[in-house]
Design a protein around this motif. Structure first.
Motif, PDB file in Angstrom:
ATOM      1  N   PHE A  51     -12.629 -43.938 -63.728  1.00  0.00           N
ATOM      2  CA  PHE A  51     -12.871 -45.383 -63.826  1.00  0.00           C
ATOM      3  C   PHE A  51     -14.363 -45.627 -63.707  1.00  0.00           C
ATOM      4  N   TRP A  52     -14.821 -46.719 -64.291  1.00  0.00           N
ATOM      5  CA  TRP A  52     -16.231 -47.098 -64.198  1.00  0.00           C
ATOM      6  C   TRP A  52     -16.451 -47.843 -62.891  1.00  0.00           C
ATOM      7  N   TYR A  53     -17.576 -47.492 -62.218  1.00  0.00           N
ATOM      8  CA  TYR A  53     -17.868 -48.154 -60.939  1.00  0.00           C
ATOM      9  C   TYR A  53     -19.359 -48.445 -60.857  1.00  0.00           C
ATOM     10  N   GLN A  54     -19.946 -48.313 -59.706  1.00  0.00           N
ATOM     11  CA  GLN A  54     -21.320 -48.780 -59.501  1.00  0.00           C
ATOM     12  C   GLN A  54     -22.357 -47.996 -60.288  1.00  0.00           C
ATOM     13  N   PHE A  55     -22.218 -46.666 -60.345  1.00  0.00           N
ATOM     14  CA  PHE A  55     -23.254 -45.836 -60.962  1.00  0.00           C
ATOM     15  C   PHE A  55     -22.688 -44.927 -62.039  1.00  0.00           C
ATOM     16  N   GLY A  56     -21.670 -45.395 -62.720  1.00  0.00           N
ATOM     17  CA  GLY A  56     -21.082 -44.599 -63.785  1.00  0.00           C
ATOM     18  C   GLY A  56     -19.596 -44.412 -63.565  1.00  0.00           C
ATOM     19  N   THR A  57     -19.058 -43.296 -64.042  1.00  0.00           N
ATOM     20  CA  THR A  57     -17.633 -43.045 -63.890  1.00  0.00           C
ATOM     21  C   THR A  57     -17.354 -42.254 -62.617  1.00  0.00           C
ATOM     22  N   VAL A  58     -16.149 -42.453 -62.105  1.00  0.00           N
ATOM     23  CA  VAL A  58     -15.677 -41.738 -60.914  1.00  0.00           C
ATOM     24  C   VAL A  58     -14.307 -41.158 -61.243  1.00  0.00           C
ATOM     25  N   SER A  59     -14.069 -39.924 -60.848  1.00  0.00           N
ATOM     26  CA  SER A  59     -12.769 -39.283 -61.036  1.00  0.00           C
ATOM     27  C   SER A  59     -12.260 -38.761 -59.695  1.00  0.00           C
ATOM     28  N   PRO A  60     -10.944 -38.711 -59.522  1.00  0.00           N
ATOM     29  CA  PRO A  60     -10.415 -38.090 -58.302  1.00  0.00           C
ATOM     30  C   PRO A  60     -10.738 -36.599 -58.313  1.00  0.00           C
ATOM     31  N   LEU A  61     -11.090 -36.057 -57.161  1.00  0.00           N
ATOM     32  CA  LEU A  61     -11.514 -34.658 -57.100  1.00  0.00           C
ATOM     33  C   LEU A  61     -10.589 -33.841 -56.200  1.00  0.00           C
ATOM     34  N   PRO A  62      -9.580 -33.201 -56.770  1.00  0.00           N
ATOM     35  CA  PRO A  62      -8.729 -32.315 -55.971  1.00  0.00           C
ATOM     36  C   PRO A  62      -9.502 -31.065 -55.573  1.00  0.00           C
ATOM     37  N   THR A  63      -9.077 -30.414 -54.525  1.00  0.00           N
ATOM     38  CA  THR A  63      -9.730 -29.177 -54.085  1.00  0.00           C
ATOM     39  C   THR A  63      -9.356 -28.039 -55.025  1.00  0.00           C
ATOM     40  N   VAL A  64     -10.336 -27.483 -55.690  1.00  0.00           N
ATOM     41  CA  VAL A  64     -10.096 -26.367 -56.601  1.00  0.00           C
ATOM     42  C   VAL A  64     -11.410 -25.619 -56.784  1.00  0.00           C
ATOM     43  N   GLY A  65     -11.354 -24.330 -56.937  1.00  0.00           N
ATOM     44  CA  GLY A  65     -12.560 -23.535 -57.131  1.00  0.00           C
ATOM     45  C   GLY A  65     -12.268 -22.298 -57.939  1.00  0.00           C
ATOM     46  N   PRO A  66     -13.267 -21.504 -58.237  1.00  0.00           N
ATOM     47  CA  PRO A  66     -13.073 -20.307 -59.058  1.00  0.00           C
ATOM     48  C   PRO A  66     -12.157 -19.289 -58.389  1.00  0.00           C
ATOM     49  N   GLU A  67     -12.072 -19.342 -57.058  1.00  0.00           N
ATOM     50  CA  GLU A  67     -11.245 -18.366 -56.349  1.00  0.00           C
ATOM     51  C   GLU A  67      -9.765 -18.763 -56.362  1.00  0.00           C
ATOM     52  N   LEU A  68      -9.474 -19.997 -56.764  1.00  0.00           N
ATOM     53  CA  LEU A  68      -8.095 -20.471 -56.810  1.00  0.00           C
ATOM     54  C   LEU A  68      -7.613 -20.444 -58.254  1.00  0.00           C
ATOM     55  N   ASP A  69      -6.890 -19.382 -58.620  1.00  0.00           N
ATOM     56  CA  ASP A  69      -6.445 -19.270 -60.010  1.00  0.00           C
ATOM     57  C   ASP A  69      -5.359 -20.289 -60.291  1.00  0.00           C
ATOM     58  N   LEU A  70      -5.246 -20.660 -61.561  1.00  0.00           N
ATOM     59  CA  LEU A  70      -4.276 -21.646 -61.992  1.00  0.00           C
ATOM     60  C   LEU A  70      -3.053 -20.958 -62.580  1.00  0.00           C
ATOM     61  N   PRO A  71      -1.949 -21.689 -62.732  1.00  0.00           N
ATOM     62  CA  PRO A  71      -0.738 -21.101 -63.306  1.00  0.00           C
ATOM     63  C   PRO A  71      -1.008 -20.483 -64.669  1.00  0.00           C
ATOM     64  N   ASN A  72      -0.182 -19.475 -65.037  1.00  0.00           N
ATOM     65  CA  ASN A  72      -0.368 -18.761 -66.295  1.00  0.00           C
ATOM     66  C   ASN A  72      -0.314 -19.671 -67.515  1.00  0.00           C
ATOM     67  N   GLN A  73       0.506 -20.731 -67.429  1.00  0.00           N
ATOM     68  CA  GLN A  73       0.625 -21.593 -68.597  1.00  0.00           C
ATOM     69  C   GLN A  73      -0.678 -22.339 -68.904  1.00  0.00           C
ATOM     70  N   SER A  74      -1.655 -22.265 -67.992  1.00  0.00           N
ATOM     71  CA  SER A  74      -2.935 -22.922 -68.227  1.00  0.00           C
ATOM     72  C   SER A  74      -3.927 -22.026 -68.958  1.00  0.00           C
ATOM     73  N   GLU A  75      -3.587 -20.770 -69.153  1.00  0.00           N
ATOM     74  CA  GLU A  75      -4.537 -19.824 -69.740  1.00  0.00           C
ATOM     75  C   GLU A  75      -5.002 -20.251 -71.130  1.00  0.00           C
ATOM     76  N   SER A  76      -4.077 -20.659 -71.984  1.00  0.00           N
ATOM     77  CA  SER A  76      -4.472 -21.075 -73.338  1.00  0.00           C
ATOM     78  C   SER A  76      -5.348 -22.312 -73.298  1.00  0.00           C
ATOM     79  N   LEU A  77      -5.012 -23.231 -72.408  1.00  0.00           N
ATOM     80  CA  LEU A  77      -5.825 -24.443 -72.264  1.00  0.00           C
ATOM     81  C   LEU A  77      -7.217 -24.090 -71.752  1.00  0.00           C
ATOM     82  N   LYS A  78      -7.289 -23.171 -70.815  1.00  0.00           N
ATOM     83  CA  LYS A  78      -8.576 -22.762 -70.259  1.00  0.00           C
ATOM     84  C   LYS A  78      -9.499 -22.217 -71.341  1.00  0.00           C
TER      85      LYS A  78
END
Length: 281
Positions: A51-78
């Motif tokens: 959403f647009w707010y005071q200084f641009g867009t803001v998105s919700p930020l879930p905790t995720v990092g390179p050490e946390l792999d995603l489900p296999n079905q995300s591989e093609s999307l990645k």
């Protein structure tokens, strides 16, 4: 779907980035928006909420990092998203945060957002606590030109309820900047208080794949209207303070003088709003 896409893009940003310094939230917001825009242009089917707010867009930020792999079905999307993430990061490294933000602001819903960003950068350049946006400090005339631009592009026809906020901001800001030695800190206080009253309306109306409730939770408020009114009260307090400073003991006009009557006329509506009184009774 949107949570999967959001987590996937953040995961890739962490994987692909080349600098060790932590990415602050506002940098992630800009990168996420840049990836979403690029995906739209290349017909890659993803949904990153924002959403647009005071200084641009803001998105919700879930905790995720390179050490946390995603489900296999995300591989093609990645693999489909990886080049888009690399492009966004290259743009970020080349143009820095402010450069990528300027590009993002080309898509802002209202012209006044772009004009206010320019004014904000000029004021921050003069403030000792912020980085310079310009090599040469903006002149008083340059700042006034930006004030006029914000005033003239403000969408008053669409947001009639904001006209009084705009008028208060314009009067206070121009009065402060007209001083022989104006205070950048005071200019920022006036600017950002006014801007939040409008930014709350923008956040409420201009959101992508987010409900109003989700936006409120992200901002940390329970009601848009209550948050706007709270900010307006702060704007009125600043206005009352600036008027008290202008017509303080040293420069207080004589009772019955033109200046005294003008001061009384300006103070009446402020007192009426604060105390719930009517001076026409």
């Amino acid at each position: 779907m949107k949570d999967r896409d959001l987590r996937t893009v953040i995961h890739l940003i962490h994987q692909e980035r080349t600098y060790e310094t932590k990415l602050v939230d506002k940098s992630l917001y800009k990168l996420l928006y840049t990836v979403q825009k690029s995906a739209d242009e290349k017909d890659v089917n993803i949904t990153i909420p924002y959403f647009w707010y005071q200084f641009g867009t803001v998105s919700p930020l879930p905790t995720v990092g390179p050490e946390l792999d995603l489900p296999n079905q995300s591989e093609s999307l990645k693999e489909e998203l990886r080049p888009l993430v690399r492009e966004a990061l290259e743009l970020y490294y080349d143009d820095k945060l402010e450069g990528i933000t300027d590009i993002m602001y080309q898509d802002a819903p209202y012209d006044v957002q772009r004009e206010f960003r320019e004014l904000d950068k000029k004021v921050r350049t003069l403030h000792e606590d912020y980085n310079d946006f310009y090599e040469v400090e903006p002149s008083r005339d340059s700042i006034i030109d930006s004030v006029y631009a914000v005033h003239d592009t403000f969408p008053t026809v669409k947001f009639r309820e904001q006209e009084q906020d705009l008028s208060k901001w314009y009067t206070m800001f121009t009065r402060e900047v007209d001083k022989t030695s104006f205070d950048p800190d005071k200019l920022m206080q006036i600017n950002l208080t006014f801007w939040r009253t409008f930014a709350l309306r923008v956040a409420e109306n201009h959101r992508y794949e987010m409900t109003k409730q989700e936006v409120k939770e992200e901002i940390g408020i329970t009601s848009f209207e209550a948050a706007r009114e709270s900010t307006r009260k702060k704007l009125r307090r600043i206005e009352s303070q600036t008027l008290s400073e202008k017509f303080g003991s040293k420069d207080r006009p004589q009772p019955g003088s033109i200046e005294s009557k003008a001061a009384d006329a300006m103070m009446e509506p402020i007192l009426a709003q604060e105390l719930g009184l009517s001076f026409s009774d």
